[in-house]
Scaffold this active site. Sequence first.
Site, short mmCIF file in Angstrom:
data_model
loop_
_atom_site.label_atom_id
_atom_site.label_comp_id
_atom_site.label_asym_id
_atom_site.label_seq_id
_atom_site.Cartn_x
_atom_site.Cartn_y
_atom_site.Cartn_z
N GLY A 188 86.03 -51.04 16.12
CA GLY A 188 87.03 -50.18 15.53
C GLY A 188 86.38 -48.91 15.01
N GLU A 189 86.88 -48.41 13.90
CA GLU A 189 86.35 -47.21 13.24
C GLU A 189 86.34 -45.98 14.14
OE1 GLU A 189 83.04 -49.54 12.65
OE2 GLU A 189 84.32 -50.75 11.36
#
Length: 222
Positions: A188-189
């Site tokens: 993610g991120e």
Amino acid sequence: MKVRHGTRNYLHEAAMTEEEMELCLEQGAEVVRCCHEEGRNVLSFGEMGIGNTSSSSMWMTCFTGISLEQCVGAGSGLNHAGIRHKYEVLKQSLDNYKGDGSPRDIIRYFGGLEMVMAVGAMLQAAELKMIILVDGFIMTSCILAASKLYPEVLEYAIFGHCGDEAGHKLILDAMNAKPLLNLGLRLGEGTGAICAYPIVDSAVRMINEMDNFAHASITKYF
């Protein structure tokens, strides 16, 4: 741009009030307007947090009709027992839901603050005709939610990748979305969107800068 220190527990009540949801949408839109004023025309979206795969699973099942069990995955690394417990809590939350079932109410009831901000940002980006580079499972859930408010937002979306979270491929398929990459990412991120950006840039350069046969004086063949 903090709206509050965490959402309420949607096992028992809505995650946020109507006013808090509106503030999240506006705060997200404001960030995009600032980027646009600086001359940006492509935005990538990602997140950092714990618990937002749960909210994503709730939005996914409500907006696609895919069973909740198929939407729930390991998140940040749960084992089989942990995934089962996660599912049971989310199922109880869904059973306890007493809202009106509208997209806005589902977004407000089960969403995370950062997720609703992302929805507002995506809608503003589309309004400004900017490209939206979508990251993993959570941001894909956000563009899905945004599309339930304004379907046209999808015309501005490029899906960066398909990750390993259980529901990500299913939600992409439900939206008829074709991600650029499949690298088995779980982070993610925003990492998947950033990985995909050079491909987008290359495609634009190919269209705008590639020579043609006539200009390059290539002999016509038969």
